[in-house]
Motif scaffolding. Structure first.
Motif, PDB file in Angstrom:
ATOM      1  N   LEU A 158       0.912  -1.340  -0.034  1.00  0.00           N
ATOM      2  CA  LEU A 158      -0.141  -0.049  -0.041  1.00  0.00           C
ATOM      3  C   LEU A 158       0.937   1.384   0.188  1.00  0.00           C
ATOM      4  O   LEU A 158       0.589   2.282  -0.729  1.00  0.00           O
ATOM      5  N   TRP A 159       2.000   1.259   0.842  1.00  0.00           N
ATOM      6  CA  TRP A 159       2.843   2.369   0.730  1.00  0.00           C
ATOM      7  C   TRP A 159       3.449   2.760  -0.599  1.00  0.00           C
ATOM      8  O   TRP A 159       3.355   3.939  -0.919  1.00  0.00           O
ATOM      9  N   ILE A 160       3.750   1.763  -1.241  1.00  0.00           N
ATOM     10  CA  ILE A 160       4.578   1.922  -2.741  1.00  0.00           C
ATOM     11  C   ILE A 160       3.353   2.353  -3.631  1.00  0.00           C
ATOM     12  O   ILE A 160       3.558   3.234  -4.242  1.00  0.00           O
ATOM     13  N   TRP A 161       2.303   1.837  -3.620  1.00  0.00           N
ATOM     14  CA  TRP A 161       1.286   2.055  -4.508  1.00  0.00           C
ATOM     15  C   TRP A 161       0.696   3.374  -4.033  1.00  0.00           C
ATOM     16  O   TRP A 161       0.061   4.218  -5.104  1.00  0.00           O
ATOM     17  N   THR A 162       0.781   4.066  -3.180  1.00  0.00           N
ATOM     18  CA  THR A 162       0.347   5.357  -2.825  1.00  0.00           C
ATOM     19  C   THR A 162       1.479   6.550  -2.943  1.00  0.00           C
ATOM     20  O   THR A 162       1.186   7.460  -2.518  1.00  0.00           O
TER      21      THR A 162
ATOM     22  N   ILE B 297      -5.467   7.500  -4.998  1.00  0.00           N
ATOM     23  CA  ILE B 297      -6.332   8.119  -3.941  1.00  0.00           C
ATOM     24  C   ILE B 297      -7.911   7.373  -4.419  1.00  0.00           C
ATOM     25  O   ILE B 297      -8.358   7.225  -3.472  1.00  0.00           O
ATOM     26  N   VAL B 298      -7.768   6.792  -5.549  1.00  0.00           N
ATOM     27  CA  VAL B 298      -9.058   5.883  -5.759  1.00  0.00           C
ATOM     28  C   VAL B 298      -8.978   4.501  -5.064  1.00  0.00           C
ATOM     29  O   VAL B 298      -9.881   3.912  -4.603  1.00  0.00           O
TER      30      VAL B 298
ATOM     31  N   VAL C 234      -7.044   4.024  -2.527  1.00  0.00           N
ATOM     32  CA  VAL C 234      -7.445   4.170  -0.892  1.00  0.00           C
ATOM     33  C   VAL C 234      -8.936   4.110  -0.578  1.00  0.00           C
ATOM     34  O   VAL C 234      -9.261   3.452   0.688  1.00  0.00           O
ATOM     35  N   ILE C 235      -9.734   4.837  -1.352  1.00  0.00           N
ATOM     36  CA  ILE C 235     -11.058   4.798  -1.037  1.00  0.00           C
ATOM     37  C   ILE C 235     -11.705   3.260  -1.381  1.00  0.00           C
ATOM     38  O   ILE C 235     -12.657   2.872  -0.520  1.00  0.00           O
ATOM     39  N   ILE C 236     -11.209   2.725  -2.183  1.00  0.00           N
ATOM     40  CA  ILE C 236     -11.754   1.388  -2.578  1.00  0.00           C
ATOM     41  C   ILE C 236     -11.387   0.341  -1.574  1.00  0.00           C
ATOM     42  O   ILE C 236     -12.198  -0.490  -0.927  1.00  0.00           O
ATOM     43  N   VAL C 237     -10.103   0.404  -1.096  1.00  0.00           N
ATOM     44  CA  VAL C 237      -9.632  -0.604  -0.015  1.00  0.00           C
ATOM     45  C   VAL C 237     -10.666  -0.112   1.192  1.00  0.00           C
ATOM     46  O   VAL C 237     -10.766  -1.112   2.254  1.00  0.00           O
TER      47      VAL C 237
ATOM     48  N   SER D 159     -18.223   7.427  -3.887  1.00  0.00           N
ATOM     49  CA  SER D 159     -17.379   8.607  -3.529  1.00  0.00           C
ATOM     50  C   SER D 159     -16.160   8.813  -4.453  1.00  0.00           C
ATOM     51  O   SER D 159     -15.764   9.918  -4.778  1.00  0.00           O
ATOM     52  N   ALA D 160     -15.472   7.538  -4.759  1.00  0.00           N
ATOM     53  CA  ALA D 160     -14.451   7.693  -5.531  1.00  0.00           C
ATOM     54  C   ALA D 160     -14.770   8.082  -7.069  1.00  0.00           C
ATOM     55  O   ALA D 160     -13.883   9.054  -7.602  1.00  0.00           O
ATOM     56  N   LEU D 161     -15.924   7.922  -7.646  1.00  0.00           N
ATOM     57  CA  LEU D 161     -16.176   8.383  -8.926  1.00  0.00           C
ATOM     58  C   LEU D 161     -16.378   9.888  -8.966  1.00  0.00           C
ATOM     59  O   LEU D 161     -15.700  10.487  -9.766  1.00  0.00           O
ATOM     60  N   ILE D 162     -17.056  10.375  -7.788  1.00  0.00           N
ATOM     61  CA  ILE D 162     -17.428  11.787  -7.735  1.00  0.00           C
ATOM     62  C   ILE D 162     -15.959  12.506  -7.708  1.00  0.00           C
ATOM     63  O   ILE D 162     -15.778  13.468  -8.351  1.00  0.00           O
TER      64      ILE D 162
END
Length: 283
Positions: free
Chosen positions: A96-100, A164-165, A167-170, A209-212
């Protein structure tokens, strides 16, 4: 205590209301008035000048095309990445740290990173030339190669904004009860059936939320486009910037800002209508 003093809750939220009014509502009203007025009187002259601008049609087209190309890919990648992370045991935090990491990079810095890769003397051309794939430097970001320029900007935006998408999905996936998945496995549901019938409906609030968020940010894209394409790829926010800083016409720039706000609000309402969320499903 609050029954005898009903004004206490209002007093507690007063600083937040004052903050929003001072830094959001007042500038918003001023911007709208600036866009729909001329010499202190209501007028549509600024909107007319905006729509007759030579780059207006291209900026609207480019902004919508970029949004349509980027947002679905980001959502699909975020769903895949979130599903993969949910199944990882050890090393999940590291992944997660690498992907963010892109979240810690500003929009302009991300654009400059991709500029160093894709410009004529960039790393991509150097690599391809060294491997013998190309005989001379290729132009990826020129007005003469609009398709390559569009793809380059889309790739840069996907790389920068997918985190950011995800993170919201996770966060949404963490709200899915494990009992539902276990019950589906017992009744013989396959991975795709479990994802489509259980996971996806239960993460609808996070998906909404992610889509918006990503759609609104896609309509407001500027720094990455400006770094890679400049004026060769006009977008709505870029035209607002040019009218304000180069043409010194704040009224037309405000008209662009109001148009972007209207488009963003319309997209938000469409998502709220299309992806209805039951209050019981909210965490």
């Amino acid at each position: 205590m609050t029954n005898s003093r009903p004004w206490i809750p209002y007093l507690l939220i007063l600083p937040s209301v004052a903050f929003l009014a001072l830094l959001f509502v007042v500038p918003l009203v001023q911007t709208i008035w600036l866009a729909v007025s001329d010499n202190g009187a209501p007028s549509l002259a600024n909107a007319e000048r905006m729509v007759t601008d030579i780059n207006f049609t291209r900026s609207v087209k480019n902004t919508f095309l970029l949004t349509i190309a980027v947002v679905p890919v980001q959502i699909a990648l975020a769903l895949a990445m979130g599903t993969m992370v949910a199944k990882v045991g050890r090393g999940r935090e590291t992944i997660l740290w690498i992907w963010t990491i892109p979240l810690g990079i500003s929009d302009l810095a991300a654009g400059l990173v991709w500029l160093s890769i894709l410009q004529n003397t960039g790393y991509l051309n150097s690599l391809l030339f060294g491997l013998g794939v190309i005989s001379r430097q290729a132009s990826w970001l020129s007005y003469q190669t609009p398709v390559a320029l569009f793809i380059a900007i889309a790739i840069a935006e996907i790389w920068r904004g997918t985190a950011i998408v995800m993170v919201i999905i996770v966060a949404g996936l963490n709200q899915v009860p494990k009992e539902f998945k276990e019950a589906a496995e017992i009744f013989g549901a396959g991975p795709w059936t479990r994802f489509w019938r259980i996971t996806l409906p239960l993460i609808r609030p996070a998906l909404q939320s992610a889509l918006i968020l990503r759609t609104v940010l896609a309509f407001e894209v500027f720094a990455v486009v400006y770094a890679l394409g400049g004026r060769n790829f006009p977008v709505l926010v870029g035209e607002a910037y040019n009218w304000q800083n180069q043409n010194q016409n704040y009224s037309v720039a405000a008209a662009y800002a109001v148009l972007i706000m209207i488009i963003s609000l319309a997209a938000t309402l469409i998502y709220l209508k299309a992806l209805k969320v039951d209050p019981e499903r909210l965490p």
